[in-house]
Every structure is written in structure tokens, then in C-alpha cells.
Design a protein around this motif. Structure first.
Motif, PDB file in Angstrom:
ATOM      1  N   ALA A 102       1.068  -1.336  -0.365  1.00 51.05           N
ATOM      2  CA  ALA A 102       0.153  -0.211   0.222  1.00 51.05           C
ATOM      3  C   ALA A 102       0.776   1.572  -0.121  1.00 51.05           C
ATOM      4  CB  ALA A 102      -0.861  -0.079   1.487  1.00 51.05           C
ATOM      5  N   TYR A 103       2.441   1.205   0.874  1.00 52.89           N
ATOM      6  CA  TYR A 103       2.769   1.952   0.704  1.00 52.89           C
ATOM      7  C   TYR A 103       4.643   2.486  -0.705  1.00 52.89           C
ATOM      8  CZ  TYR A 103       0.800   2.200   5.728  1.00 52.89           C
ATOM      9  OH  TYR A 103       0.392   1.398   7.055  1.00 52.89           O
ATOM     10  N   GLY A 104       3.662   1.550  -1.534  1.00 51.00           N
ATOM     11  CA  GLY A 104       5.014   1.520  -2.764  1.00 51.00           C
ATOM     12  C   GLY A 104       4.061   0.260  -3.672  1.00 51.00           C
ATOM     13  N   GLU A 105       3.432   0.615  -4.327  1.00 50.63           N
ATOM     14  CA  GLU A 105       2.581   0.298  -5.317  1.00 50.63           C
ATOM     15  C   GLU A 105       3.814  -0.459  -6.296  1.00 50.63           C
ATOM     16  OE1 GLU A 105      -0.760   2.106  -6.251  1.00 50.63           O
ATOM     17  OE2 GLU A 105      -1.679   2.177  -4.368  1.00 50.63           O
ATOM     18  N   ASN A 106       3.945   0.408  -6.934  1.00 54.73           N
ATOM     19  CA  ASN A 106       5.179  -0.208  -8.105  1.00 54.73           C
ATOM     20  C   ASN A 106       6.048  -0.026  -7.255  1.00 54.73           C
ATOM     21  OD1 ASN A 106       3.017   0.288  -9.544  1.00 54.73           O
ATOM     22  ND2 ASN A 106       3.059   2.762  -9.640  1.00 54.73           N
ATOM     23  N   ASP A 107       6.656   0.029  -6.509  1.00 55.34           N
ATOM     24  CA  ASP A 107       8.120  -0.692  -6.130  1.00 55.34           C
ATOM     25  C   ASP A 107       8.175  -2.074  -6.737  1.00 55.34           C
ATOM     26  OD1 ASP A 107      10.158  -2.234  -3.938  1.00 55.34           O
ATOM     27  OD2 ASP A 107      10.160   0.203  -3.729  1.00 55.34           O
ATOM     28  N   PRO A 108       9.209  -2.402  -6.986  1.00 58.23           N
ATOM     29  CA  PRO A 108      10.210  -4.481  -7.591  1.00 58.23           C
ATOM     30  C   PRO A 108      10.266  -4.940  -6.288  1.00 58.23           C
ATOM     31  CG  PRO A 108      11.176  -2.841  -8.718  1.00 58.23           C
ATOM     32  CD  PRO A 108      10.146  -1.803  -7.276  1.00 58.23           C
ATOM     33  N   VAL A 109      10.331  -4.136  -5.099  1.00 55.66           N
ATOM     34  CA  VAL A 109      10.762  -5.229  -4.310  1.00 55.66           C
ATOM     35  C   VAL A 109       9.382  -5.787  -4.012  1.00 55.66           C
ATOM     36  CG1 VAL A 109      11.097  -5.447  -1.707  1.00 55.66           C
ATOM     37  CG2 VAL A 109      12.691  -4.721  -3.636  1.00 55.66           C
ATOM     38  N   GLY A 110       7.912  -4.427  -3.860  1.00 57.42           N
ATOM     39  CA  GLY A 110       7.102  -4.870  -3.043  1.00 57.42           C
ATOM     40  C   GLY A 110       6.218  -5.506  -3.631  1.00 57.42           C
ATOM     41  N   LEU A 111       6.278  -5.483  -5.075  1.00 60.79           N
ATOM     42  CA  LEU A 111       5.771  -6.306  -5.786  1.00 60.79           C
ATOM     43  C   LEU A 111       6.248  -8.126  -5.895  1.00 60.79           C
ATOM     44  CD1 LEU A 111       5.065  -3.735  -9.267  1.00 60.79           C
ATOM     45  CD2 LEU A 111       3.463  -4.798  -7.619  1.00 60.79           C
ATOM     46  N   ASN A 113       7.455  -9.343  -3.332  1.00 65.83           N
ATOM     47  CA  ASN A 113       6.950  -9.225  -2.242  1.00 65.83           C
ATOM     48  C   ASN A 113       5.433  -9.671  -1.664  1.00 65.83           C
ATOM     49  OD1 ASN A 113       9.998  -9.304  -0.672  1.00 65.83           O
ATOM     50  ND2 ASN A 113       9.236  -7.003   0.129  1.00 65.83           N
ATOM     51  N   VAL A 114       5.233  -9.666  -2.512  1.00 67.40           N
ATOM     52  CA  VAL A 114       3.231  -9.959  -2.641  1.00 67.40           C
ATOM     53  C   VAL A 114       3.143 -10.936  -3.166  1.00 67.40           C
ATOM     54  CG1 VAL A 114       0.577  -9.799  -3.438  1.00 67.40           C
ATOM     55  CG2 VAL A 114       2.705  -7.702  -3.200  1.00 67.40           C
ATOM     56  N   ALA A 115       4.041 -11.936  -4.282  1.00 70.53           N
ATOM     57  CA  ALA A 115       3.677 -13.066  -4.718  1.00 70.53           C
ATOM     58  C   ALA A 115       4.530 -13.986  -3.499  1.00 70.53           C
ATOM     59  CB  ALA A 115       5.189 -13.085  -5.562  1.00 70.53           C
ATOM     60  N   LEU A 116       5.939 -13.171  -2.735  1.00 71.00           N
ATOM     61  CA  LEU A 116       6.854 -14.358  -1.447  1.00 71.00           C
ATOM     62  C   LEU A 116       5.094 -14.268  -0.403  1.00 71.00           C
ATOM     63  CD1 LEU A 116       8.286 -15.576   0.291  1.00 71.00           C
ATOM     64  CD2 LEU A 116       9.618 -13.352   0.562  1.00 71.00           C
ATOM     65  N   ALA A 117       4.524 -13.073  -0.366  1.00 66.04           N
ATOM     66  CA  ALA A 117       3.911 -13.722   1.112  1.00 66.04           C
ATOM     67  C   ALA A 117       2.598 -14.134   0.679  1.00 66.04           C
ATOM     68  CB  ALA A 117       2.501 -12.141   0.636  1.00 66.04           C
ATOM     69  N   TYR A 118       2.122 -14.813  -0.718  1.00 59.73           N
ATOM     70  CA  TYR A 118       0.655 -15.784  -1.349  1.00 59.73           C
ATOM     71  C   TYR A 118       1.225 -16.770  -0.958  1.00 59.73           C
ATOM     72  CZ  TYR A 118      -2.218 -11.880  -2.182  1.00 59.73           C
ATOM     73  OH  TYR A 118      -3.373 -11.017  -1.869  1.00 59.73           O
ATOM     74  N   LEU A 119       2.761 -17.428  -1.777  1.00 57.87           N
ATOM     75  CA  LEU A 119       3.690 -18.598  -1.051  1.00 57.87           C
ATOM     76  C   LEU A 119       3.739 -18.969   0.807  1.00 57.87           C
ATOM     77  CD1 LEU A 119       6.197 -18.050  -4.079  1.00 57.87           C
ATOM     78  CD2 LEU A 119       4.548 -19.843  -4.082  1.00 57.87           C
ATOM     79  N   GLN A 133       2.540 -10.328 -12.122  1.00 60.57           N
ATOM     80  CA  GLN A 133       2.501  -8.502 -12.593  1.00 60.57           C
ATOM     81  C   GLN A 133       3.582  -8.036 -12.261  1.00 60.57           C
ATOM     82  OE1 GLN A 133      -0.980  -8.423  -9.306  1.00 60.57           O
ATOM     83  NE2 GLN A 133      -2.666  -8.710 -11.102  1.00 60.57           N
ATOM     84  N   ALA A 134       4.122  -8.470 -11.448  1.00 61.88           N
ATOM     85  CA  ALA A 134       5.928  -8.314 -10.448  1.00 61.88           C
ATOM     86  C   ALA A 134       6.755  -8.267 -11.820  1.00 61.88           C
ATOM     87  CB  ALA A 134       6.532  -8.743  -9.529  1.00 61.88           C
ATOM     88  N   LEU A 135       6.212  -8.942 -13.244  1.00 56.50           N
ATOM     89  CA  LEU A 135       7.330  -9.391 -13.788  1.00 56.50           C
ATOM     90  C   LEU A 135       7.100  -8.275 -15.068  1.00 56.50           C
ATOM     91  CD1 LEU A 135       8.052 -13.381 -13.964  1.00 56.50           C
ATOM     92  CD2 LEU A 135      10.009 -11.345 -13.728  1.00 56.50           C
ATOM     93  N   ALA A 143      13.580 -12.257  -8.162  1.00 58.48           N
ATOM     94  CA  ALA A 143      13.088 -12.490  -7.031  1.00 58.48           C
ATOM     95  C   ALA A 143      11.778 -12.708  -7.341  1.00 58.48           C
ATOM     96  CB  ALA A 143      12.666 -11.553  -6.156  1.00 58.48           C
ATOM     97  N   ALA A 144      10.621 -12.187  -8.004  1.00 55.91           N
ATOM     98  CA  ALA A 144       9.354 -12.021  -9.022  1.00 55.91           C
ATOM     99  C   ALA A 144       9.513 -13.503  -9.308  1.00 55.91           C
ATOM    100  CB  ALA A 144       8.811 -11.116  -9.360  1.00 55.91           C
TER     101      ALA A 144
END
Length: 181
Positions: A102-111, A113-119, A133-135, A143-144
Motif C-alpha cells: 500500500a505504501y509502494g504500489e510500484n516498487d519492484p521489491v514490494g511487488l 514480496n506480494v508473491a512471496l506473501a501468497y507463497l 504482475q511483478a514481472l 525475485a518475482a
């Protein structure tokens, strides 16, 4: 006399800078110091001091959160999540990674990390969508790419995990580690 007063004021208060300019400069200096502090805590985390890093990041969050920029909030939150992950707190780390975006919608690390969170939450379909989406956002996000391969581990229709990610990423440590698992 008035000219002399202007000269004295200019000499003492930043050579003609307005109050807004001085305020902005001060805010930028504070922001830089906060980023440096986050960098130090991130380095602790990288050096195996996850518990200390987490404690210090949470303390920093308590001190600066209300006035922090979105970038600072993103970095604090993401690093707290990374500390939690290092401490084996997978589910809370996943929740924090999802909060951080929510604080870094387009940040590559954040994107990524969303995939990591779901894993971490064992939601591979959502992880695959997030990794894709990150890719799409950053085709060089190794990382994505690694998370996309990991999300397809149980997918028997995927015979070549490297086919899922851009060729330029095939030799990255993240992709190689995911393909081996």
C-alpha cells in the motif's frame, strides 16, 4: 535602514530562502536520516541479527510513522516483514508484506514480496498472479521470477520451469534456486 535589515535577515536565514524552502530542506534532511537508519537496520538483518533489527524497526516506526513519507513507511514495513521471515514468523511476515504494498504500489521489491506473501500463505495461484504482475512491471525482477517458478512447483503441466520467466533471468541465483527445488 530597511535594506540593512533585509541584508541581516538574508545573512542569518539562508541567504534569501523562504520559510517554506527552509522547512522543505529540513524535511529532506530528516527523511535522509530516517533512510540511513533503515539501511543500518537492514544491514543488521542481513548480518543475522533479525530480532534486533525487528525491534529497532518497530521502535523507528513508533517514532516516525505519523509524519513519514510513503517511501519510508514502505521500507520500514518491508524490513519488518523480512525480519519476521528470518525469525520463522511466516504468516505474520506475509501479512506485513501485503500491508507494505500500500505504501509502494510500484516498487519492484514490494511487488515481488506480494508473491512471496501468497507463497507463505500457501496460495500458489495468487502467488503466480502476483509474480506475473511483478514481472510485467519489471521484466528484470529476479525475485518475482523465482517466486513464479516456486508457485508452479506442483503444477504438472509445467515441464520446463525456465519457460515461465524471461531468458535473461535464467542464470540469476533466485531463479536457479527456485528451479532446483
Amino acid at each position: 535602514m530597511l535594506d540593512l535589515l533585509h541584508q541581516v535577515v538574508a545573512a542569518n536565514f539562508g541567504a534569501g530562502e523562504s520559510a517554506a524552502d527552509t522547512s522543505t530542506a529540513a524535511e529532506e534532511a530528516i527523511e535522509k536520516n530516517v533512510h540511513n537508519e533503515i539501511d543500518g537496520y537492514r544491514d543488521l538483518l542481513r548480518n543475522g541479527k533479525a530480532k534486533t533489527a525487528k525491534h529497532l524497526l518497530e521502535s523507528l516506526k513508533g517514532r516516525v510513522w505519523e509524519s513519514a513519507s510513503a517511501r519510508v513507511r514502505f521500507r520500514i514495513t518491508t524490513n519488518i516483514g523480512a525480519a519476521m521471515l528470518s525469525l520463522g514468523e511466516d504468516r505474520p511476515a506475509a501479512e506485513v508484506f501485503l500491508e507494505a504494498i500500500a505504501y509502494g504500489e510500484n516498487d519492484p521489491v514490494g511487488l515481488a514480496n506480494v508473491a512471496l506473501a501468497y507463497l507463505l500463505m500457501k496460495e500458489s495461484q495468487k502467488a503466480n498472479i502476483a509474480a506475473r504482475q511483478a514481472l510485467d512491471h519489471d521484466p528484470e525482477n529476479a525475485a518475482a521470477a523465482g517466486y513464479l517458478i516456486t508457485g508452479h512447483i506442483s503444477d504438472e503441466t509445467v515441464t520446463d520451469p525456465f519457460s515461465l520467466v524471461p531468458g535473461a533471468l535464467h542464470d540469476t541465483p533466485e531463479v536457479l534456486a527456485s528451479a532446483i527445488n
